[in-house]
Motif scaffolding. Structure first.
Motif, PDB file in Angstrom:
ATOM      1  N   HIS A  96       0.835  -1.207   0.000  1.00 53.79           N
ATOM      2  CA  HIS A  96       0.000   0.000   0.000  1.00 53.79           C
ATOM      3  C   HIS A  96       0.867   1.254   0.000  1.00 53.79           C
ATOM      4  O   HIS A  96       0.607   2.205  -0.756  1.00 53.79           O
ATOM      5  CB  HIS A  96      -0.918  -0.006   1.221  1.00 53.79           C
ATOM      6  N   GLU A  97       1.899   1.270   0.835  1.00 53.77           N
ATOM      7  CA  GLU A  97       2.790   2.435   0.911  1.00 53.77           C
ATOM      8  C   GLU A  97       3.459   2.716  -0.427  1.00 53.77           C
ATOM      9  O   GLU A  97       3.669   3.874  -0.796  1.00 53.77           O
ATOM     10  CB  GLU A  97       3.871   2.196   1.972  1.00 53.77           C
ATOM     11  N   GLY A 143       2.269   1.871  -3.383  1.00 54.67           N
ATOM     12  CA  GLY A 143       1.316   2.034  -4.473  1.00 54.67           C
ATOM     13  C   GLY A 143       1.309   0.896  -5.464  1.00 54.67           C
ATOM     14  O   GLY A 143       0.906   1.068  -6.631  1.00 54.67           O
ATOM     15  N   ILE A 170      -1.677   0.174  -8.261  1.00 54.11           N
ATOM     16  CA  ILE A 170      -2.604   1.283  -8.527  1.00 54.11           C
ATOM     17  C   ILE A 170      -2.391   1.838  -9.931  1.00 54.11           C
ATOM     18  O   ILE A 170      -1.333   1.689 -10.527  1.00 54.11           O
ATOM     19  CB  ILE A 170      -2.480   2.417  -7.484  1.00 54.11           C
ATOM     20  N   THR A 205      -4.848   6.998 -10.002  1.00 54.62           N
ATOM     21  CA  THR A 205      -4.854   6.883  -8.543  1.00 54.62           C
ATOM     22  C   THR A 205      -3.536   7.393  -7.963  1.00 54.62           C
ATOM     23  O   THR A 205      -3.519   8.032  -6.903  1.00 54.62           O
ATOM     24  CB  THR A 205      -5.080   5.421  -8.122  1.00 54.62           C
ATOM     25  N   TYR A 206      -2.445   7.118  -8.667  1.00 58.08           N
ATOM     26  CA  TYR A 206      -1.137   7.618  -8.220  1.00 58.08           C
ATOM     27  C   TYR A 206      -1.158   9.137  -8.095  1.00 58.08           C
ATOM     28  O   TYR A 206      -0.731   9.693  -7.065  1.00 58.08           O
ATOM     29  CB  TYR A 206      -0.054   7.184  -9.212  1.00 58.08           C
ATOM     30  N   LYS A 222      -3.681  11.113  -7.712  1.00 62.07           N
ATOM     31  CA  LYS A 222      -4.576  11.521  -6.622  1.00 62.07           C
ATOM     32  C   LYS A 222      -3.902  11.329  -5.269  1.00 62.07           C
ATOM     33  O   LYS A 222      -3.980  12.196  -4.399  1.00 62.07           O
ATOM     34  CB  LYS A 222      -5.880  10.713  -6.675  1.00 62.07           C
ATOM     35  N   ARG A 223      -3.240  10.185  -5.091  1.00 57.94           N
ATOM     36  CA  ARG A 223      -2.610   9.912  -3.792  1.00 57.94           C
ATOM     37  C   ARG A 223      -1.391  10.803  -3.547  1.00 57.94           C
ATOM     38  O   ARG A 223      -1.096  11.149  -2.404  1.00 57.94           O
ATOM     39  CB  ARG A 223      -2.235   8.434  -3.698  1.00 57.94           C
ATOM     40  N   VAL A 224      -0.693  11.164  -4.603  1.00 56.51           N
ATOM     41  CA  VAL A 224       0.408  12.120  -4.452  1.00 56.51           C
ATOM     42  C   VAL A 224      -0.150  13.474  -4.024  1.00 56.51           C
ATOM     43  O   VAL A 224       0.382  14.134  -3.128  1.00 56.51           O
ATOM     44  CB  VAL A 224       1.209  12.255  -5.763  1.00 56.51           C
ATOM     45  N   ASP A 242      -2.986  14.168  -2.451  1.00 52.94           N
ATOM     46  CA  ASP A 242      -3.556  14.230  -1.098  1.00 52.94           C
ATOM     47  C   ASP A 242      -2.585  13.755  -0.012  1.00 52.94           C
ATOM     48  O   ASP A 242      -2.923  13.713   1.164  1.00 52.94           O
ATOM     49  CB  ASP A 242      -4.879  13.462  -1.012  1.00 52.94           C
ATOM     50  N   SER A 291      -1.330  10.765   0.520  1.00 52.87           N
ATOM     51  CA  SER A 291      -1.568   9.435   1.095  1.00 52.87           C
ATOM     52  C   SER A 291      -0.644   8.357   0.532  1.00 52.87           C
ATOM     53  O   SER A 291      -0.692   7.206   0.960  1.00 52.87           O
ATOM     54  CB  SER A 291      -3.027   9.017   0.858  1.00 52.87           C
ATOM     55  N   LEU A 292       0.211   8.713  -0.440  1.00 51.37           N
ATOM     56  CA  LEU A 292       1.152   7.746  -0.989  1.00 51.37           C
ATOM     57  C   LEU A 292       2.519   7.978  -0.351  1.00 51.37           C
ATOM     58  O   LEU A 292       3.176   8.989  -0.593  1.00 51.37           O
ATOM     59  CB  LEU A 292       1.249   7.884  -2.510  1.00 51.37           C
TER      60      LEU A 292
END
Length: 346
Positions: free
Chosen positions: A177-178, A180, A183, A187-188, A190-192, A194, A196-197
């Motif tokens: 999960h950490e 990614g 994904i 999604t990458y 988006k997570r960058v 916010d 969360s990645l």
């Protein structure tokens, strides 16, 4: 002398590996295991690991009861990567006067990001006359402690570079999960955006440990993240990446002195890298007097290395003065082939 008694908190890929290694060692025994996975709660660890034994240690989800009713010398905590997530767990164990070894990457040099929580862990450990250490393969050894050890043969160090090209395949779901793994690029992004990645956790800890050990102060620290997109389907025991999705992350980081890079970190990691022709390895370059270049091919296995570092540090943590420690505070890690009790200072 009685066997060294160990509790394992977290029985995923790393915790289970530690359990298997401990069962092959002399002078040490597992006296308790805690995990929240309902599929294994209540199971006998010997049966889960395929080790014939008349002993029975059942996995419990109730850590409070386990700590209250079990005498132990050390607890191996393999549940989290971040200090804030593992802090309460560590404090709970320390308050039962049990030494702690944590696999949380940020615990390798916790003062780098959480100085106040570090002070509290140090205070509670000293108050209860026990020790807490964060370690693993990286951070904890390859890109920090090994760098520091090599620098001991130098008169002058002008530049440090540590590069680790490794496989994520041995690690469990938390690391997948950490990093990614699996994904999409959407999604990458988006997570960058916010935050969360996580990518690799530990660059700041490794850089800070090296700087502290060498006696220099950094002016700045920066790190960067880039996706590693696979052109074929890949699958590991705990992760899967379809074509066009992320197989992992390429992390880079720099520690600066006088606006110049003094420490450079390069760390691409992905599942099944060989499937697309990437060869793993560990590389350290130290420029100064003399220049040093170290190369290990292939990489030191990340899963085995993390497991072994935690288990092999058990006697040194028990022997250490109470408080919060890092790997530069304790004796050199090494494989323990004999009876582990022989290393305990009476």
């Amino acid at each position: 002398m009685d066997n060294i008694k160990v509790i394992i908190w977290g029985f995923g890929a790393m915790g289970k590996g530690m359990g298997d290694m401990l069962m092959q060692k002399k002078g040490v025994e597992i006296v308790g295991v805690c995990d929240m996975n309902p599929a294994i709660v209540g199971k006998n660890i010997y049966a889960l690991l395929g080790v014939p034994s008349e002993k029975e240690v059942k996995i419990t989800s109730d850590i409070d009861s386990l700590l209250k009713h079990t005498k132990a010398d050390v607890c191996l905590i393999a549940t989290d990567s971040f200090i804030k997530a593992t802090f309460d767990k560590i404090i709970k164990v320390l308050e039962h006067k049990i030494n702690v070894i944590s696999t949380a990457e940020e615990m390798a040099y916790p003062m780098a990001q959480e100085p106040e929580l570090s002070k509290e862990m140090d205070r509670v450990a000293k108050e209860n006359q026990v020790t807490v250490l964060g370690t693993g393969i990286n951070p904890g050894f390859i890109m920090d402690l090994l760098v520091v050890a090599l620098s001991g043969t130098m008169k002058q160090v002008d530049f440090v570079e540590a590069k680790r090209v490794n496989s994520l395949s041995p690690f469990g779901p938390a690391v997948m999960h950490e990093q990614g793994v699996g994904i999409t690029m959407e999604t990458y992004e988006k997570r960058v955006a916010d935050g969360s990645l996580a990518g690799h956790v530990g660059f700041l800890e490794s850089v800070s440990m090296i700087a502290h050990a060498l006696g220099v102060k950094l002016d700045d620290f920066k790190q960067q993240m880039k996706p590693i997109v696979t052109s074929i389907d890949r699958k590991s025991p705990y992760g899967e990446a379809k074509k066009g999705c992320l197989a992992g992350i390429n992390m880079t980081g720099q520690g600066y002195i006088n606006e110049k890079v003094f420490i450079n970190m390069i760390h691409p990691q992905q599942i099944e890298p060989e499937m697309e022709g990437t060869h793993t390895g560990d590389y350290i370059t130290l420029k100064g007097v003399p220049n040093i270049n170290m190369s290990i091919n292939p990489e030191i296995d990340g899963g085995i290395g993390t497991i072994a570092m935690c288990v092999n540090m058990i006697p040194h943590v028990i022997n250490a003065r109470p408080g919060l420690k890092t790997m530069i505070d304790l004796p050199v890690p090494r494989a323990i082939l004999g009876d582990m009790r022989e290393l305990i200072e009476q």
